[in-house]
Each structure stands twice: as structure tokens, then as C-alpha cells.
Design a protein around this motif. Structure first.
Motif, short mmCIF file in Angstrom:
data_model
loop_
_atom_site.label_atom_id
_atom_site.label_comp_id
_atom_site.label_asym_id
_atom_site.label_seq_id
_atom_site.Cartn_x
_atom_site.Cartn_y
_atom_site.Cartn_z
N THR A 176 26.99 112.72 -15.87
CA THR A 176 27.86 114.07 -16.01
C THR A 176 27.73 114.43 -17.42
O THR A 176 27.92 113.88 -18.18
CB THR A 176 29.35 113.71 -15.74
OG1 THR A 176 29.44 113.15 -14.44
CG2 THR A 176 30.29 114.95 -15.91
N ARG A 177 27.40 115.94 -17.65
CA ARG A 177 27.46 116.66 -18.64
C ARG A 177 28.24 117.94 -18.79
O ARG A 177 28.45 118.40 -17.75
CB ARG A 177 26.06 116.78 -19.21
CG ARG A 177 25.39 117.72 -18.37
CD ARG A 177 23.92 118.10 -18.80
NE ARG A 177 23.21 118.94 -18.12
CZ ARG A 177 21.97 119.33 -18.11
NH1 ARG A 177 21.21 118.81 -19.19
NH2 ARG A 177 21.27 120.36 -17.18
N ASN A 178 28.48 118.50 -19.94
CA ASN A 178 29.42 119.74 -20.08
C ASN A 178 28.34 120.88 -20.19
O ASN A 178 27.26 120.73 -21.45
CB ASN A 178 30.25 119.63 -21.19
CG ASN A 178 31.43 118.52 -20.91
OD1 ASN A 178 31.77 118.70 -19.84
ND2 ASN A 178 31.77 118.02 -21.95
N VAL A 179 28.37 121.92 -19.61
CA VAL A 179 27.70 123.16 -19.86
C VAL A 179 28.48 124.32 -19.96
O VAL A 179 29.53 124.49 -19.49
CB VAL A 179 26.71 123.12 -18.61
CG1 VAL A 179 25.69 121.81 -18.67
CG2 VAL A 179 27.30 123.36 -17.15
N ARG A 227 31.67 121.15 -16.11
CA ARG A 227 31.08 119.88 -15.87
C ARG A 227 30.27 119.81 -14.41
O ARG A 227 30.40 120.21 -13.44
CB ARG A 227 32.01 118.71 -15.89
CG ARG A 227 32.96 118.40 -17.11
CD ARG A 227 34.00 117.53 -16.86
NE ARG A 227 33.53 116.34 -16.58
CZ ARG A 227 33.49 115.33 -17.79
NH1 ARG A 227 33.32 115.86 -18.93
NH2 ARG A 227 32.86 114.11 -17.48
N GLU A 228 28.86 119.21 -14.87
CA GLU A 228 28.06 119.01 -13.76
C GLU A 228 27.24 117.52 -13.78
O GLU A 228 27.02 117.24 -14.56
CB GLU A 228 27.26 120.20 -13.84
CG GLU A 228 25.81 120.36 -14.98
CD GLU A 228 25.01 121.29 -14.73
OE1 GLU A 228 23.81 121.10 -15.51
OE2 GLU A 228 25.25 122.29 -14.19
#
Length: 366
Positions: free
Chosen positions: A183-186, A198-199
Motif C-alpha cells: 500500500t502506498r500514498n499517491v 492510498r492504493e
């Protein structure tokens, strides 16, 4: 030339030449309609005919004399096809390129065909199947379609094939890929405003693996002639090889046969290429995971054997507007393959109609 290949099949009623009747077990006289039954093969003869030859022995050219023959052949000066004649026929057109042929006097020592699939479709049925196939093609020249439907009859030809068996053991090395997610923040822009979101991002974890796979191959089919593109003959598959019967010259009465021009060695090499693709799929399945990388495969081949067989094909070679078009029909199933003809006029007309319709739609959309 062997006596078997110098055979004639005179009608016992009128003396005219008999020909094999497709789909039946008899020869028929075209002159008086008399029929003559082809004796059924004894169980022992059938088993003997379908026994495989050891491949190593064939590659050494060390097969027994009973497995060899010297048929009378004529090589086409235009396309190189090696055509054998049976019965009373002494002249014809080459079934591959329509070049006139006259029976020659040359012989060629070859491995004898052990078995064949007799023609199941007669010439009229095969021609109808070809006509329907041509009629279904977009942009086919109408003149060619009509010429093919009403032109000269198709040629019945027995094509040479090799079949190969092998028991394989393969060792492999490679990598198994397993998916996992992070999971990472974009940052995205929604209605002109920057937002954080978050994706889930898919990644692959690779792990080195090795192992073994095994497979027994039975009757890997390789065409033993070069007169037709492989795509044509491949497109005629599948064949029901369970319908093979012991070779008997009576089935060739009224037909031609092509001698093999692909050597046993070259045929075996091509069969191993086919096997390698199957083994590669077996290896990928054995590696498992979500993705696979194969770095090495080493295969040992055992119990290698082969057969030489003949399969029935109806053929037509039509010369139309200076170009030769070839079509082939599976004499067992009726499946059709051939060179796809195009009509420049039909294509041009279709383009003009499409452009006109686009113009109309554009005008109506205004």
C-alpha cells in the motif's frame, strides 16, 4: 520398381480400370459400375502394420529390406514435388502447381508406408466444401470462386507423414513468481484539488526452483514433404489416426501419392521441436506460482520410434489472372485450407462505401 507399384486394377466385368471408392471398402469401375471388395486386413496384419520402427535403426538406414521400397516417381520441374503414380494413369497436372506431368522412369529407395487413412470424402463432396469455404471469404475474387466451383476436378493425393513416439525425462531450472501487494500514498487531482489517496501496488517475489517432469509422446505428426506450407497442413488437423489401416495398394487405385522429401532425421528434429513446446508448458505448470521464468531445460529421449503413413488430401491448383491459387481439403473430415485470394476491386469498393457512410454519419451528426 516393385511389382506392387506396377499394379493395375482391371474390372473383372469389362476390363476398364477400377478406382478406390472413398468412404467405402471397395473399388468401383467408372465404366460399367462394377464393384470389387477390398479384403479386410487380418488382425495379425493390422498389428504388424502399426508396429513402430526403432528410430535409431531408421536413422542408421538399417531397417530390414521388407520395410523399404523403390516406387516409380516423377519430380515436378516447377515446384519440386515428388509424385508417385498408381494404376493406369501416366500423365496428369502437378496437384501442387498445375504444371503438366508425365510419368518418369526414375526410382527412389524409400521407407515403405506402413499404414494409411483411406479417403472418406469423394471428389464432389470435397469440391463443395472448398466452394463454401471460398464463398465465405471476404474480398475473394468472384471470378475465382466461380472458376473453382465449376473448374476442373480436384486431385486426390495421399500425402506422406512421419509419426514419432518418445518417453521423455526433463530436468529444469527456473524461477517461481508470487504476487504480493504493498500500500502506498499517491497524490491525485479531483475537481482541480489535490488529494491524497492510498492504493494497492502489485509486486512479484521471485524464488529459484528446479525439478523434473516426464511425458510420453504418442504419434507426434510431422508432414514428410515440402510441397505445401506447414500452415496449410497444420490447418487440416486434427486427423483421427485411429482410422489408420494397413497399407494396401488397392486404396491408391485412381489416386496419386507424394513421396517423402523430408528425411527421417529432419522429421525427427521437427518432432522434437513440437515436443519441446509441450515440455515447456509442463515445466511452467510444475514451477507453479503466478508467473514463471524458465532458464534451462535438459531432456533425455527414450523409447524413440516412428511410423511412415499416408493421409488423404484433395487438392486444387487454379491459375487465375496469371497467379496460381492452391487449396487443400482434408479427405477424412472435409476441413479446408488454402491461399487467401483478394479482389482489389472489392476492397476498393468497400473502402469507398465506408468513406461514404462516414461522411453521411458526420453530416447527420452536425
Amino acid at each position: 520398381m516393385s511389382a506392387e507399384h506396377d499394379r493395375r486394377w482391371p474390372c473383372d466385368s469389362c476390363g476398364a480400370e477400377l478406382r478406390f471408392a472413398p468412404g467405402q471398402t471397395q473399388m468401383r469401375c467408372d465404366h460399367c459400375g462394377n464393384v470389387q471388395e477390398i479384403p479386410a486386413a487380418a488382425v495379425h496384419d493390422r498389428r504388424t502394420a502399426l508396429v513402430e520402427h526403432p528410430l535409431a535403426q531408421g536413422l542408421r538406414n538399417d531397417l530390414p529390406q521388407t520395410a523399404m521400397e523403390e516406387p516409380q516417381t516423377t519430380r515436378c520441374t516447377n515446384c519440386g514435388a515428388l509424385v508417385e503414380f498408381e494404376g493406369a494413369k501416366h500423365a496428369t497436372a502437378c496437384p501442387f502447381c498445375a504444371t503438366p506431368l508425365v510419368i518418369g522412369t526414375g526410382t527412389n529407395r524409400q521407407i515403405k508406408p506402413q499404414a494409411l487413412i483411406p479417403f472418406q470424402l469423394d471428389e464432389r463432396t470435397a469440391r463443395d466444401a472448398m466452394g463454401k469455404w471460398l464463398g465465405s471469404l471476404w474480398f475473394a475474387p468472384g471470378g475465382l470462386v466461380e472458376y473453382a466451383r465449376k473448374g476442373r476436378t480436384l486431385s486426390g493425393l495421399y500425402m506422406p507423414y512421419w509419426t514419432f513416439d518418445a518417453a521423455t525425462q526433463s530436468r529444469y531450472a527456473g524461477q517461481r513468481g508470487t504476487y504480493y501487494y504493498e500500500t502506498r500514498n499517491v497524490t491525485v487531482v479531483v475537481d482541480g484539488k489535490r488529494q491524497q489517496r492510498r492504493e494497492q501496488v502489485r509486486k512479484t517475489r521471485w524464488r529459484s526452483v528446479s525439478g523434473r517432469v516426464a511425458r510420453a509422446f504418442d504419434d507426434v505428426l510431422v508432414m514428410a514433404a515440402q510441397s505445401l506450407p506447414r500452415s496449410y497442413t497444420k490447418g487440416l488437423e486434427p486427423w483421427d489416426l485411429g482410422a489408420l489401416v494397413p497399407y494396401r495398394a488397392d486404396y491408391l487405385a485412381g489416386f496419386m501419392a507424394e513421396g517423402y522429401t523430408v528425411s527421417l532425421s529432419d522429421g525427427s528434429a521437427h518432432a522434437k521441436e513440437i515436443m519441446a513446446q509441450v515440455i515447456k508448458r509442463d515445466v511452467a505448470r510444475d514451477i507453479g506460482g503466478d508467473e514463471q521464468r524458465i532458464s534451462a531445460v535438459e531432456t533425455n529421449y527414450g523409447a524413440e520410434t516412428f511410423k511412415h503413413i499416408l493421409l488423404p488430401i484433395w487438392m486444387a491448383a487454379y491459375k487465375y489472372n496469371g497467379k496460381t491459387y492452391r487449396f487443400v481439403v482434408n479427405g477424412q473430415t472435409g476441413k479446408v485450407q488454402g491461399e487467401r485470394p483478394y479482389s482489389i476491386w472489392k476492397i476498393t469498393f468497400a473502402v469507398l462505401i465506408a468513406a461514404l457512410l462516414l461522411g453521411v454519419f458526420a453530416y447527420l451528426g452536425q
